[in-house]
Design an enzyme around this catalytic site. Sequence first.
Site, PDB file in Angstrom:
ATOM      1  N   SER A  13     -32.091 -24.040  44.738  1.00 21.60           N
ATOM      2  CA  SER A  13     -31.526 -23.660  45.762  1.00 21.60           C
ATOM      3  C   SER A  13     -30.605 -23.720  44.681  1.00 21.60           C
ATOM      4  CB  SER A  13     -31.548 -25.331  45.528  1.00 21.60           C
ATOM      5  OG  SER A  13     -31.344 -26.547  45.336  1.00 21.60           O
ATOM      6  N   ASN A  14     -30.061 -23.914  43.265  1.00 27.07           N
ATOM      7  CA  ASN A  14     -29.679 -23.603  41.851  1.00 27.07           C
ATOM      8  C   ASN A  14     -29.024 -22.424  42.027  1.00 27.07           C
ATOM      9  OD1 ASN A  14     -28.301 -26.335  40.613  1.00 27.07           O
ATOM     10  ND2 ASN A  14     -30.483 -26.736  41.282  1.00 27.07           N
ATOM     11  N   ARG A  65     -48.556 -22.432  23.673  1.00 30.44           N
ATOM     12  CA  ARG A  65     -47.154 -22.619  24.812  1.00 30.44           C
ATOM     13  C   ARG A  65     -46.406 -21.281  23.692  1.00 30.44           C
ATOM     14  NH1 ARG A  65     -45.077 -25.740  27.460  1.00 30.44           N
ATOM     15  NH2 ARG A  65     -46.785 -27.082  28.099  1.00 30.44           N
ATOM     16  N   LEU A  93     -39.437 -25.651  26.400  1.00 26.62           N
ATOM     17  CA  LEU A  93     -39.759 -24.230  25.877  1.00 26.62           C
ATOM     18  C   LEU A  93     -39.916 -24.625  24.406  1.00 26.62           C
ATOM     19  CD1 LEU A  93     -36.333 -22.650  27.949  1.00 26.62           C
ATOM     20  CD2 LEU A  93     -38.595 -21.739  27.482  1.00 26.62           C
ATOM     21  N   ASN A 107     -28.772 -25.633  30.946  1.00 30.38           N
ATOM     22  CA  ASN A 107     -29.927 -26.400  31.590  1.00 30.38           C
ATOM     23  C   ASN A 107     -29.008 -27.147  32.487  1.00 30.38           C
ATOM     24  OD1 ASN A 107     -32.792 -27.452  32.950  1.00 30.38           O
ATOM     25  ND2 ASN A 107     -32.018 -29.135  31.334  1.00 30.38           N
ATOM     26  N   HIS A 109     -29.844 -30.168  34.772  1.00 30.24           N
ATOM     27  CA  HIS A 109     -30.891 -31.415  34.571  1.00 30.24           C
ATOM     28  C   HIS A 109     -29.888 -33.039  35.897  1.00 30.24           C
ATOM     29  CE1 HIS A 109     -33.974 -34.609  33.587  1.00 30.24           C
ATOM     30  NE2 HIS A 109     -32.876 -35.704  33.016  1.00 30.24           N
ATOM     31  N   THR A 141     -30.819 -27.196  23.155  1.00 28.36           N
ATOM     32  CA  THR A 141     -31.318 -26.991  21.474  1.00 28.36           C
ATOM     33  C   THR A 141     -32.821 -28.130  21.882  1.00 28.36           C
ATOM     34  OG1 THR A 141     -30.257 -29.872  21.546  1.00 28.36           O
ATOM     35  CG2 THR A 141     -28.671 -28.037  21.004  1.00 28.36           C
ATOM     36  N   LEU A 144     -35.631 -32.188  23.914  1.00 27.22           N
ATOM     37  CA  LEU A 144     -35.962 -31.778  25.899  1.00 27.22           C
ATOM     38  C   LEU A 144     -34.547 -33.162  26.310  1.00 27.22           C
ATOM     39  CD1 LEU A 144     -37.368 -32.179  28.133  1.00 27.22           C
ATOM     40  CD2 LEU A 144     -38.276 -34.148  27.842  1.00 27.22           C
ATOM     41  N   GLU A 174     -25.325 -30.686  42.146  1.00 30.56           N
ATOM     42  CA  GLU A 174     -25.581 -29.938  41.291  1.00 30.56           C
ATOM     43  C   GLU A 174     -25.080 -28.652  41.485  1.00 30.56           C
ATOM     44  OE1 GLU A 174     -29.202 -29.916  39.950  1.00 30.56           O
ATOM     45  OE2 GLU A 174     -30.052 -32.295  40.782  1.00 30.56           O
TER      46      GLU A 174
HETATM   47  C1  GRF Z   1     -33.305 -29.704  40.335  1.00 31.95           C
HETATM   48  O1  GRF Z   1     -32.779 -31.154  40.713  1.00 31.95           O
HETATM   49  C2  GRF Z   1     -33.302 -29.629  39.016  1.00 31.95           C
HETATM   50  O2  GRF Z   1     -31.208 -30.526  38.226  1.00 31.95           O
HETATM   51  C3  GRF Z   1     -34.359 -30.697  38.166  1.00 31.95           C
HETATM   52  O3  GRF Z   1     -34.594 -29.398  39.131  1.00 31.95           O
HETATM   53  C4  GRF Z   1     -34.497 -29.058  40.320  1.00 31.95           C
HETATM   54  C5  GRF Z   1     -34.347 -27.959  41.167  1.00 31.95           C
HETATM   55  O4  GRF Z   1     -34.104 -27.651  42.806  1.00 31.95           O
HETATM   56  N1  GRF Z   1     -33.952 -29.748  37.244  1.00 31.95           N
HETATM   57  P1  GRF Z   1     -33.212 -26.112  42.939  1.00 31.95           P
HETATM   58  O5  GRF Z   1     -34.850 -25.453  42.233  1.00 31.95           O
HETATM   59  O6  GRF Z   1     -32.531 -25.476  41.833  1.00 31.95           O
HETATM   60  O7  GRF Z   1     -33.770 -25.724  43.756  1.00 31.95           O
END
Ligand code: GRF
Length: 204
Positions: A13-14, A65, A93, A107, A109, A141, A144, A174
């Site tokens: 969704s982001n 990894r 990463l 990122n 979060h 960076t 985490l 977000e």
């Molecule tokens: C979001 O809340 C993001 O901050 C977190 O995982 C979720 C991802 O949602 N790390 P989407 O895949 O963007 O819908």
Amino acid sequence: MKNIVVLISGRGSNLRAIVQACADENWPARVAGVVADRSGAAGLAVAREHRIASAVVDLAAGVSRDAWCDELARVVDGFAPDWVVLAGFMRILSPSFVQHFEGRLINVHPSLLPAFPGLHTHRRAIEAGCTVAGATVHFVTEGLDAGPVIAQATVPVLPGDDAETLAARVLEREHVLLPQALAALVHGRLRLEGGRVVQVPRPV
Ligand code: GRF
């Protein structure tokens, strides 16, 4: 035109919010590629829907990894990224990946960092009795969910909230915050300098 590459693990969704912002706001940037760490990531459908190239770099059994991160960096580099956005990308990463993309890796979060890095942020915020929660966009960076903060947004924690209702309220923010933060980078208003976020002075 500048290139944004979005890394996802889930529903995307982001990613959708970024794609829409690129189109609606006429940015000098586009989502050039989407990379997922698993073929089942629902967000790959968002890439298909918008005819955006995508790739999957699976962390296969037996692969270290570091080797996986090197392969991921190779695939991301294939899209010639100016910025790389972790949008719900649920993998840690390697230092060499982070160094390679330093200053162009961000990122989102779902907490008000530095509070509640890592997983289960919403449950932890409720358990801690927080009355305010939110989301953070930051440069990545090696730590985490660490790194200089670009932007934050807050939401209230309401009586009766559980992790799901709070997550939904934060996610809505977000979708506004991440495109706004990215816009500041795309338009050259902000950059990472000496480990800090600095505003770029406008020409007079
Ligand atoms: C979001 O809340 C993001 O901050 C977190 O995982 C979720 C991802 O949602 N790390 P989407 O895949 O963007 O819908």
